[in-house]
Design a protein around this motif. Structure first.
Motif, PDB file in Angstrom:
ATOM      1  N   VAL A 111       0.855  -1.199   0.000  1.00 60.17           N
ATOM      2  CA  VAL A 111       0.000   0.000   0.000  1.00 60.17           C
ATOM      3  C   VAL A 111       0.885   1.242   0.000  1.00 60.17           C
ATOM      4  CG1 VAL A 111      -1.937  -1.061   1.233  1.00 60.17           C
ATOM      5  CG2 VAL A 111      -0.087   0.012   2.530  1.00 60.17           C
ATOM      6  N   LYS A 112       0.261   2.416  -0.256  1.00 61.28           N
ATOM      7  CA  LYS A 112       1.043   3.670  -0.202  1.00 61.28           C
ATOM      8  C   LYS A 112       1.099   4.107   1.262  1.00 61.28           C
ATOM      9  CE  LYS A 112       0.325   5.235  -4.842  1.00 61.28           C
ATOM     10  NZ  LYS A 112      -0.777   5.511  -5.747  1.00 61.28           N
ATOM     11  N   LYS A 156     -11.342  -2.316   3.415  1.00 61.15           N
ATOM     12  CA  LYS A 156     -10.700  -2.134   2.113  1.00 61.15           C
ATOM     13  C   LYS A 156      -9.643  -1.038   2.208  1.00 61.15           C
ATOM     14  CE  LYS A 156     -14.676  -3.279  -0.723  1.00 61.15           C
ATOM     15  NZ  LYS A 156     -15.854  -2.609  -1.253  1.00 61.15           N
ATOM     16  N   GLU A 157      -8.643  -1.124   1.325  1.00 63.98           N
ATOM     17  CA  GLU A 157      -7.528  -0.177   1.366  1.00 63.98           C
ATOM     18  C   GLU A 157      -7.988   1.283   1.357  1.00 63.98           C
ATOM     19  OE1 GLU A 157      -4.477  -0.788  -1.605  1.00 63.98           O
ATOM     20  OE2 GLU A 157      -3.563   1.141  -1.152  1.00 63.98           O
ATOM     21  N   GLU A 158      -8.974   1.584   0.481  1.00 64.85           N
ATOM     22  CA  GLU A 158      -9.396   2.995   0.350  1.00 64.85           C
ATOM     23  C   GLU A 158     -10.131   3.509   1.597  1.00 64.85           C
ATOM     24  OE1 GLU A 158     -10.019   0.497  -1.655  1.00 64.85           O
ATOM     25  OE2 GLU A 158     -12.106   0.365  -2.247  1.00 64.85           O
ATOM     26  N   GLY A 199       2.992  -1.495   7.581  1.00 66.66           N
ATOM     27  CA  GLY A 199       2.861  -1.769   6.159  1.00 66.66           C
ATOM     28  C   GLY A 199       2.435  -3.165   5.750  1.00 66.66           C
ATOM     29  N   CYS A 200       2.534  -4.160   6.621  1.00 68.14           N
ATOM     30  CA  CYS A 200       2.186  -5.503   6.160  1.00 68.14           C
ATOM     31  C   CYS A 200       1.683  -6.362   7.308  1.00 68.14           C
ATOM     32  CB  CYS A 200       3.391  -6.167   5.490  1.00 68.14           C
ATOM     33  SG  CYS A 200       4.584  -6.788   6.680  1.00 68.14           S
ATOM     34  N   LYS A 258      -2.604  -6.842   1.345  1.00 66.90           N
ATOM     35  CA  LYS A 258      -2.889  -6.634  -0.076  1.00 66.90           C
ATOM     36  C   LYS A 258      -4.301  -6.094  -0.219  1.00 66.90           C
ATOM     37  CE  LYS A 258      -0.757  -8.779  -3.975  1.00 66.90           C
ATOM     38  NZ  LYS A 258       0.625  -9.060  -3.711  1.00 66.90           N
ATOM     39  N   LYS A 259      -4.384  -4.830  -0.505  1.00 74.38           N
ATOM     40  CA  LYS A 259      -5.667  -4.135  -0.705  1.00 74.38           C
ATOM     41  C   LYS A 259      -6.600  -4.159   0.519  1.00 74.38           C
ATOM     42  CE  LYS A 259      -5.808  -4.502  -5.706  1.00 74.38           C
ATOM     43  NZ  LYS A 259      -4.729  -3.535  -5.793  1.00 74.38           N
TER      44      LYS A 259
END
Ligand code: SF4
Length: 352
Positions: free
Chosen positions: A271-272, A333-335, A297-298, A317-318
Motif C-alpha cells: 500500500v502507499k 478495504k484499502e481505500e 505496512g504488512c 494486499k488491498k
C-alpha cells in the motif's frame, strides 16, 4: 549523582523537585508588536508550551510586557542582555521570570540592583551563560571555552547572588557543540541544586536542529538531568514545542498529544504507506488526548506493533486490519483504511 533540584516557581509553573520536565519556547516576533507576539504565544500555548521567553531589547519592548502578560495564559520570561535597567523595567511590568547573562550586564552593582528588585517581587532569575561570551580571565586560564571554563563562569556569576542570599535561580550554560554542552550540564548537575534549563544554542534548521537536540537533550534527560527544555530551531516556534514533546515522549517523560508510529516500509508493503501515515498524522492534530497510533505496512510484523499501540493499522494486499486496545476490530478495504481507523478511534475516546 545530584538529581533532584530545589523548586523554583515561575508564575503557576514549578521547575525542579519531582515536577515533570517543563516545555518552553521563545517568541520570534518583535516584542513591541503586541498583536503578533500575543498571537504567537497563544499558538504556542495551544501546542502545549508551558513557559515562553520574549526578547526585551529596549524600553519599547519593556513597555508592552504587562499588556502581553495580561493577554496570555502561560508565564512570560523577559530575556535581557546588556542593560540592567531593562531587567528592572521587566520586573516592574510583572513578568514571571527574567533571564540575564550577568557577564554582559556590566558592573556588579548593576547585577545587585536587579537581584534586589527580583527579591522584593519574588521574581526568579535564569542565569544563562554561553561559551561565546566567557570572561577574558577564565578564557586565559582554560585556553578554550571548555566545559570546566563554562562551569567556572557560572560559579563566578553565582557569587553575587550568594552574597545577596538570592536562591530563586535557574541555570543554563551552553557549549559550542553538543558534546561540550552535555559535559557542562553533567558538571552543573553535580555542583548545584538549582533547576537546569537545558538546550543547545543555534541548533539549526528543523531537521538538523531536531536531530542535534534529540541527541544532546536526550542523553541528558535520560540521566535525569534537566528541569525545563527548549528545542531551539530556525523555524516556527510551535515546531520547537512539538519537537520537545517528541523528545520527552520518546523517553517516557511526558505524555502529551497523540504519537504516530509508522513502519519504514520494505518490499513486503503493498500500500502507499507514507501517504496513509501523513493523512493519519494530519488528522491526529485535531486530537488532544495522548494515544499511540501505529501505521504498519504488512501483516508480517504489522499486527504485533498495531496491537501494542492504542490504535493501529496493519496493511495487507488491498486491505487493512484495524486494531484498538490490543484487539483486531475489523478488516477493511484499502481505500477506507484511514476513515475506518478514525471511526474506531472516535468510538473509543471521548475528548477531542
Ligand atoms: S511492517 Fe511489514 S512492510 Fe513495514 S517494514 Fe516491517 S516487514 Fe516491512
Amino acid at each position: 549523582m545530584k538529581g533532584i533540584k530545589r523548586v523554583v516557581k515561575i508564575g503557576a509553573v514549578e521547575l525542579g523537585g519531582n515536577n515533570p520536565v517543563v516545555v518552553q519556547s521563545m517568541t520570534k516576533t518583535k516584542t513591541r508588536d503586541v498583536r503578533a507576539t500575543v498571537n504567537q504565544i497563544r499558538r504556542l500555548e495551544r501546542a502545549g508550551c508551558e513557559l515562553v521567553r520574549l526578547a526585551v531589547v529596549d524600553r519599547k519592548d519593556g513597555a508592552v510586557l504587562s499588556r502581553i502578560k495580561k493577554s496570555v495564559g502561560i508565564p512570560i520570561i523577559a530575556d535581557i542582555h546588556f542593560d540592567y535597567r531593562l531587567a528592572l523595567q521587566a520586573i516592574d511590568a510583572g513578568v514571571d521570570k527574567i533571564r540575564i547573562n550577568p557577564g554582559n550586564i556590566g558592573e556588579p552593582w548593576k547585577v545587585t540592583e536587579v537581584i534586589k528588585k527580583a527579591k522584593d517581587t519574588n521574581t526568579p532569575i535564569r542565569i544563562g551563560v554561553n561559551s561565546g561570551s566567557l570572561p577574558r580571565k577564565i578564557l586565559k586560564k582554560h585556553k578554550h571555552p571548555t566545559s570546566a571554563a563554562i562551569v567556572e563562569t557560572v560559579d563566578d556569576a553565582l557569587t553575587i547572588f550568594r552574597k545577596n542570599n538570592f536562591r530563586d535561580i535557574v541555570i543554563s550554560a551552553k557549549g559550542a557543540d553538543v558534546k561540550t554542552t552535555i559535559a557542562v550540564y553533567k558538571k552543573l548537575n553535580e555542583k548545584f541544586d538549582y533547576p537546569l534549563h537545558i538546550g543547545l544554542t543555534e541548533a539549526g534548521l528543523p531537521f538538523r536542529g531536531g536531530m542535534r537536540s534529540a541527541v544532546g537533550l536526550g542523553i541528558l534527560l535520560n540521566q535525569g538531568i534537566g528541569d525545563t527544555i527548549r528545542v531551539s530551531l530556525t523555524a516556527d516556534p510551535v515546531m520547537e514545542v512539538v519537537a520537545a514533546y517528541e523528545i520527552l515522549d520518546s523517553l517516557g517523560l511526558r505524555r502529551h498529544n497523540p504519537v504516530l508510529i509508522s513502519c519504514p516500509t520494505c518490499g513486503r508493503c503493498d500500500v502507499k504507506l507514507a501517504k496513509i501515515a501523513h493523512t493519519v498524522e494530519q488528522r491526529l492534530k485535531h486530537y488532544k488526548t495522548f494515544m499511540k497510533v501505529a501505521v504498519m505496512g504488512c501483516v508480517v510484523n504489522g499486527p504485533g506493533e498495531a496491537r501494542e499501540a492504542d490504535f493501529g493499522i496493519a496493511c495487507g494486499k488491498k486491505i487493512g486490519l484495524i486494531f484498538a486496545k490490543g484487539k483486531e476490530i475489523k478488516r477493511v478495504k484499502e481505500e477506507c483504511i484511514v476513515s475506518e481507523l478514525f471511526e474506531v478511534i472516535d468510538e473509543n475516546i471521548d475528548n477531542r
